[in-house]
Design a protein around this motif. Sequence first.
Motif, PDB file in Angstrom:
ATOM      1  N   GLY A 243      -8.761   4.611   7.508  1.00 47.51           N
ATOM      2  CA  GLY A 243      -9.035   3.123   7.341  1.00 47.51           C
ATOM      3  C   GLY A 243      -8.055   1.780   8.122  1.00 47.51           C
ATOM      4  N   SER A 244      -9.174   0.475   8.799  1.00 48.05           N
ATOM      5  CA  SER A 244      -8.634   0.106   9.425  1.00 48.05           C
ATOM      6  C   SER A 244      -7.580  -0.330   8.194  1.00 48.05           C
ATOM      7  CB  SER A 244      -8.967  -1.042   9.432  1.00 48.05           C
ATOM      8  OG  SER A 244      -8.261  -2.421  10.485  1.00 48.05           O
ATOM      9  N   GLY A 245      -5.548  -0.939   7.962  1.00 53.68           N
ATOM     10  CA  GLY A 245      -5.507  -1.412   7.749  1.00 53.68           C
ATOM     11  C   GLY A 245      -4.452  -0.228   6.803  1.00 53.68           C
ATOM     12  N   GLN A 246      -4.567   0.896   7.271  1.00 49.22           N
ATOM     13  CA  GLN A 246      -4.017   2.332   6.798  1.00 49.22           C
ATOM     14  C   GLN A 246      -2.830   2.730   7.445  1.00 49.22           C
ATOM     15  OE1 GLN A 246      -3.763   3.529   3.436  1.00 49.22           O
ATOM     16  NE2 GLN A 246      -5.777   3.485   2.901  1.00 49.22           N
ATOM     17  N   VAL A 247      -2.361   3.768   6.322  1.00 46.14           N
ATOM     18  CA  VAL A 247      -0.633   4.117   6.725  1.00 46.14           C
ATOM     19  C   VAL A 247      -0.499   5.718   6.305  1.00 46.14           C
ATOM     20  CG1 VAL A 247       1.843   4.093   6.186  1.00 46.14           C
ATOM     21  CG2 VAL A 247       0.444   1.769   6.459  1.00 46.14           C
ATOM     22  N   TYR A 248      -0.344   6.520   7.498  1.00 49.09           N
ATOM     23  CA  TYR A 248      -0.188   8.239   7.013  1.00 49.09           C
ATOM     24  C   TYR A 248       1.216   8.999   7.562  1.00 49.09           C
ATOM     25  CZ  TYR A 248      -5.489   6.996   6.685  1.00 49.09           C
ATOM     26  OH  TYR A 248      -6.410   5.833   6.583  1.00 49.09           O
ATOM     27  N   ASN A 249       1.738   9.062   6.625  1.00 51.32           N
ATOM     28  CA  ASN A 249       2.694  10.117   7.149  1.00 51.32           C
ATOM     29  C   ASN A 249       2.324  11.405   7.927  1.00 51.32           C
ATOM     30  OD1 ASN A 249       4.537   8.449   5.816  1.00 51.32           O
ATOM     31  ND2 ASN A 249       4.195  10.352   4.047  1.00 51.32           N
TER      32      ASN A 249
END
Length: 331
Positions: A243-249
């Motif tokens: 998703g735009s604006g999302q951060v993922y480890n």
Amino acid sequence: MNRHERRILVTGGFGFIGSHLVEQLLQDGESPVHVVDDLSSSPINIDRYTAQVPHKECLTWDICTVKEYFQRSNIPAYHEVFHLANVVGPVGVLKHAGDIVRRTVEDTYAISDFVASAGGRLCDVSTSEVYGGGRDGYCSEKDSMIISPKTSVRLEYAVAKLACEIALMNQTISKNLHAVVIRPFNVAGPRQSSRGGFVLPRFIAQALKEEEITVYGDGQMVRAFTHVKDVADGIIRALRQGGSGQVYNIGNPANKTNILHLAQAVCRLSGTGSKIIFVDPKKLWGPLFEEANDKYPDADRASNELGWQPRYDLETTIRETLQYIRDGRDA
Ligand code: UDP
């Protein structure tokens, strides 16, 4: 979008992670991939690499900095932009002290301004260093981040990356930019050079030369080593499915280990007669060297939202890196 309409840009595409990412992107043979890389820390021989990648006819490149590239007037629109170019390595960053914030921020703005006006999606490859230690090393995207009161080159790098993350996230709202951020955890595997100071290729190079294996401090530092091919897969999934604006480890919690155990595993798997010694890293690298906090990821978000599942266990990751360095390709 049809796959053949997908034009891709990878900054840092000839680096350690970038070169694996480019190979995966080229697999389908339908998407032209353009690399921008200044070769400042590239582990590959370009002629050999570009001759052996799948669908090499789809690969083009410019050898220049990100800044130089985006100063041009004739850049085509890209559907996918992967931003990896940056200074790297616990030792590699030291020579850029005081200049890391400027370079990191300038490059990221050049890219985000371009993507915001030309359209497409951006994946910013950030760092797990932004966590500053998390909860005794456990790092979740949902947690607050802690910034150390002690200035260091490592902190400059982490804060520069974090500032870029936040600016990008805000631009997903203010400029309608489509951007995701990924935070890789201790990426390891073939093509990682021992010259940047990274621990696994260093230990392996020492083991193969029957030199002493230099464990820093007491060796109890915790890390989760993640195979570079798993990381490349996570980066692609984040851009295409995130998703735009999302951060993922992007990190493999199952590969959590302490550094002394890693050194012992390298000795066992390489069959070396090397002795493990405990050293003060500041004696090797000078006062600017700083140890990172313990870190290992909560990878649930990447797993639940992107379907990302790391496939390489620690032993396989060590074995493949060992084979690569043994073959003499870490020259
Ligand atoms: N390390 C070590 N000996 C070395 C190189 C690194 O004990 O010769 C340790 C280092 O202090 C750190 C861990 O290995 O705790 C991982 O180091 P690396 O630089 O690869 O990653 P980072 O510290 O940035 O997570």
